[in-house]
Design a protein around this motif. Structure first.
Motif, PDB file in Angstrom:
ATOM      1  N   GLY A  42       0.875  -0.618   0.241  1.00 28.74           N
ATOM      2  CA  GLY A  42      -0.385  -0.179   0.168  1.00 28.74           C
ATOM      3  C   GLY A  42       0.568   0.978  -0.119  1.00 28.74           C
ATOM      4  O   GLY A  42       0.320   1.885  -0.224  1.00 28.74           O
ATOM      5  N   ILE A  43       2.140   1.928   0.894  1.00 32.29           N
ATOM      6  CA  ILE A  43       2.397   1.823   0.751  1.00 32.29           C
ATOM      7  C   ILE A  43       3.734   2.517  -0.572  1.00 32.29           C
ATOM      8  O   ILE A  43       4.197   3.824  -0.816  1.00 32.29           O
ATOM      9  N   SER A  44       4.211   1.783  -1.069  1.00 34.01           N
ATOM     10  CA  SER A  44       4.365   1.936  -1.933  1.00 34.01           C
ATOM     11  C   SER A  44       3.909   2.270  -3.358  1.00 34.01           C
ATOM     12  O   SER A  44       4.447   3.251  -3.898  1.00 34.01           O
ATOM     13  N   CYS A  45       2.702   1.529  -3.345  1.00 30.99           N
ATOM     14  CA  CYS A  45       1.478   2.545  -4.430  1.00 30.99           C
ATOM     15  C   CYS A  45       0.626   3.699  -4.140  1.00 30.99           C
ATOM     16  O   CYS A  45       1.608   5.188  -5.230  1.00 30.99           O
ATOM     17  N   LEU A  46       1.012   4.261  -3.205  1.00 25.22           N
ATOM     18  CA  LEU A  46       1.147   5.939  -3.315  1.00 25.22           C
ATOM     19  C   LEU A  46       1.424   6.479  -2.899  1.00 25.22           C
ATOM     20  O   LEU A  46       1.691   7.344  -3.181  1.00 25.22           O
ATOM     21  N   MET A  47       3.300   6.163  -2.771  1.00 27.72           N
ATOM     22  CA  MET A  47       4.302   7.117  -2.633  1.00 27.72           C
ATOM     23  C   MET A  47       5.330   7.197  -4.202  1.00 27.72           C
ATOM     24  O   MET A  47       5.683   7.511  -4.442  1.00 27.72           O
ATOM     25  N   GLU A  48       4.776   6.514  -5.367  1.00 22.75           N
ATOM     26  CA  GLU A  48       4.002   6.499  -6.769  1.00 22.75           C
ATOM     27  C   GLU A  48       4.186   7.999  -7.162  1.00 22.75           C
ATOM     28  O   GLU A  48       3.300   8.751  -6.493  1.00 22.75           O
TER      29      GLU A  48
ATOM     30  N   ILE B 130      -4.258   8.370  -9.038  1.00 28.48           N
ATOM     31  CA  ILE B 130      -4.747   8.430  -8.556  1.00 28.48           C
ATOM     32  C   ILE B 130      -4.033  10.254  -7.265  1.00 28.48           C
ATOM     33  O   ILE B 130      -4.266  11.498  -6.552  1.00 28.48           O
ATOM     34  N   ARG B 131      -2.618  10.478  -7.267  1.00 34.09           N
ATOM     35  CA  ARG B 131      -2.035  12.012  -7.679  1.00 34.09           C
ATOM     36  C   ARG B 131      -2.282  12.899  -7.905  1.00 34.09           C
ATOM     37  O   ARG B 131      -2.489  14.266  -7.070  1.00 34.09           O
ATOM     38  N   ARG B 132      -2.549  12.770  -8.946  1.00 32.55           N
ATOM     39  CA  ARG B 132      -2.603  14.063 -10.221  1.00 32.55           C
ATOM     40  C   ARG B 132      -4.470  14.158  -9.726  1.00 32.55           C
ATOM     41  O   ARG B 132      -4.956  15.204  -9.916  1.00 32.55           O
ATOM     42  N   ARG B 133      -4.923  12.922  -9.884  1.00 30.51           N
ATOM     43  CA  ARG B 133      -7.114  13.028  -8.841  1.00 30.51           C
ATOM     44  C   ARG B 133      -6.785  14.276  -7.818  1.00 30.51           C
ATOM     45  O   ARG B 133      -7.565  14.819  -7.491  1.00 30.51           O
TER      46      ARG B 133
END
Length: 474
Positions: A427-433, A438-441
Motif C-alpha cells: 500500500g505504501i509503495s503504491c501510495l508513494m509513486e 491518483i496523485r494527479r486526481r
C-alpha cells in the motif's frame, strides 16, 4: 436591519465541536445579521474543552458550557443517547435565558449535530425549525437514509448482512458495496437501531448542512434529488486549518525534521484520536516501513486497557517509552529516514511540502484535510463510518489506495485482525509513486476544494441558500 440568532448543539468530542464552530464562523462572517450561540455538552469520556481551541470572544459567536452534572465518570457507549437526552432540560434553560435579554435577536432555529436529534423536541418547544449539521459525507448520509428505509419499509435490516458474502446497492454510490465494507454500526443490532432513529429524525428537519462539496460527491448529492428528504446544503470542506493546541516544543521539533526532508518524500502515518494498535500490529507496521525504504513520520499511540465486560471506551495515550513496543533496534536502524512521534499536529504536517502520502484511518475530517492539501491517502479504516469512507475514496472516486478497507478495530479485546507487513508495504509503495493517476486526481480535487469556498463556488452558493432559508423574504 432584521437580525436573527441560531443555537448550535454539537455532539461531545473535539472532531464534532471543531467542525461546528468552523461552520458557525463562516456563517457570521458571511452575514452581519446573524449571531450564533454554541451550547457545549460536557461528556466525561471526551475532551470537550473547546476554549483551548477557540477564543471565547469570537465576534457574534457565544459559547455556553452546559452544567456538567452527570454523576457517572465513565459512560458506556450504550448510554450515549440517554446521556444526550438527559441534557434537554439544560438546553431548554440555556435558550430560555438567552431569550430573556431585551436585545436578544429573533431565534431562527437550532443547528444540531447528527447525534443530537433529540434536541429537535426542544426546538419544537420554542416553535423554531431544526437543521442538521452532518459532519460526515453526503454518501454516508444517504447510506443512513437507505438503511433506515430498508428496515422500516422493506423489513430488510442491514444487520442481516453481517455474516453474508453479499453486496448492498446504495443510491449514493455507483458501485455495489460489499457487506464487509459497511460500517460496524450498521451490522450491530443496537447500534443500527440507534442510527435508524437519527435518520427518522433527520427527515423531520428543515434542512441538512453537509461537510462536503459538490465537486467531490456529485453522484451522492444528485442521488438526493428524487427522494423525500429535507433540502441538502453541501457547505464544505469545513476545516480548522489552524489545528488544535499542541505542545509547541514537540511541534517545532517535528516541523524542523520535515524541513530537512526533500519535497513529497515522506509518508505520514496517523490514525486519529482513537487509533491505536496491538504490539503485534505495531511491529508489522515497523517491518513494512523499514523494508520499503521510504522516509516516514509515524504517529503511534498506546492502546488503553481493554475489558470485554465493560462498554466504556477510553482514549489512547502517548507511549512513555517507544522502545517498549517497537522492534529491537528499529529506531537506530531508521534514524536517517524516519521519525516516530506521539500525538501529531496533523494539519501542520499535511500542509508541509515534504509530505508525499498519508496512511489514514479515513475519518471524514482527515479525508477532507488530505484532499485540501493535495496529499494522496492510503486507507486503513478502523471504526464508525470509516470503512465506507475508504470504499468511497478508493472504489468510487479513485482518490486513494487501499491498505485494508475491511479492517475493524475491536474496542473490547486484542482479537483484532492483523494486517501483514507485506500488505502495508504494498500500500505504501503504491501510495508513494511519484507520477500516478491518483496523485494527479488528488491535486485536481485540492484545487476544487478551495474554489468551492470562494465567492461563486459551489459551497459558497450553498451556504448562501441556507442563509436565505434562515432569513425568508417577507
Amino acid at each position: 436591519m432584521q437580525k436573527a440568532q441560531l443555537v448550535f448543539i454539537p455532539s461531545p468530542g473535539v472532531g464534532h465541536l471543531v467542525s461546528a464552530v468552523e461552520i458557525a464562523k463562516l456563517l457570521v462572517d458571511r452575514d452581519d445579521r446573524l449571531s450564533i450561540t454554541v451550547l457545549i455538552i460536557k461528556h466525561p469520556n471526551f475532551d470537550s474543552d473547546i476554549s483551548s481551541n477557540y477564543s471565547r470572544s469570537v465576534d457574534r459567536i457565544k459559547f455556553i458550557d452546559l452544567p456538567n452534572d452527570f454523576s457517572d465518570s465513565n459512560i458506556p457507549r450504550s448510554l450515549f443517547a440517554s446521556f444526550i437526552e438527559s441534557r434537554k432540560p439544560r438546553v431548554k434553560d440555556a435558550v430560555s435565558n438567552l431569550l430573556t435579554h431585551s436585545d436578544s435577536p429573533r431565534l431562527a432555529g437550532f443547528v444540531l449535530d447528527m447525534f443530537c436529534t433529540c434536541m429537535i423536541d426542544v426546538a419544537n418547544d420554542f416553535g423554531v425549525p431544526s437543521y442538521i449539521f452532518f459532519t460526515s459525507g453526503a454518501a454516508f448520509l444517504s447510506l443512513m437514509f437507505h438503511a433506515q428505509f430498508l428496515h422500516d419499509e422493506l423489513s430488510k435490516p442491514t444487520t442481516d448482512l453481517k455474516d453474508l458474502d453479499t453486496e448492498l446497492v446504495v443510491p449514493s454510490v455507483a458501485n455495489p458495496i460489499p457487506a464487509r465494507f459497511l460500517p460496524s454500526v450498521l451490522l450491530n443490532r443496537d447500534m443500527a437501531m440507534f442510527l435508524y432513529e437519527h435518520s427518522r429524525r433527520f427527515r423531520t428537519t428543515k434542512g441538512i448542512m453537509v461537510n462536503t462539496f459538490a465537486e467531490l460527491e456529485s453522484f451522492a448529492i444528485n442521488s438526493f434529488s428524487d427522494r423525500q428528504i429535507p433540502p441538502l446544503y453541501p457547505v464544505g470542506p469545513i476545516l480548522n486549518l489552524n489545528g488544535n493546541n499542541y505542545d509547541v516544543v514537540k511541534k517545532t521539533e517535528i516541523m524542523e525534521w520535515l524541513d530537512d526532508q526533500p519535497p513529497s518524500s515522506v509518508v505520514f502515518l496517523c490514525f486519529g484520536s482513537m487509533g491505536s494498535f496491538s504490539g503485534d500490529q505495531v511491529k508489522e507496521i515497523a517491518y513494512a516501513l523499514e523494508h520499503c525504504g521510504h522516509r516516514f513520520l509515524w504517529s503511534i499511540r498506546q492502546s488503553p486497557p481493554k475489558d470485554k465486560d465493560k462498554e466504556t471506551i477510553l482514549i489512547p495515550s502517548d507511549y512513555v517509552n517507544l522502545t517498549d513496543v517497537l522492534p529491537e533496534g528499529f529506531l537506530d536502524r531508521t534514524v536517517g529516514i524516519g521519525k516516530v512521534i506521539g500525538w501529531a499536529p496533523q494539519v501542520a504536517v499535511l500542509g508541509h511540502e515534504a509530505i508525499g502520502g498519508f496512511v489514514s484511518h479515513c475519518g471524514w475530517n482527515s479525508t477532507l484535510e488530505s484532499l485540501w492539501f493535495g496529499v494522496p491517502m492510503a486507507t486503513w479504516p478502523m471504526y464508525a463510518e470509516q470503512q465506507f469512507n475508504a470504499f468511497e475514496m478508493v472504489r468510487e472516486l479513485g482518490l486513494a489506495v487501499e491498505i485494508k478497507m475491511d479492517y475493524k478495530m475491536d474496542f473490547k479485546s486484542e482479537n483484532t485482525m492483523i494486517v501483514t507487513a507485506d500488505e502495508i508495504e504494498r500500500g505504501i509503495s503504491c501510495l508513494m509513486e511519484f507520477d500516478n493517476q491518483i496523485r494527479r486526481r488528488v491535486k485536481e480535487m485540492s484545487q476544487k476544494s478551495r474554489k468551492a469556498l470562494i465567492n461563486g463556488g459551489s459551497s459558497f452558493s450553498s451556504l448562501g441558500r441556507f442563509i436565505d432559508d434562515v432569513f425568508p423574504s417577507e
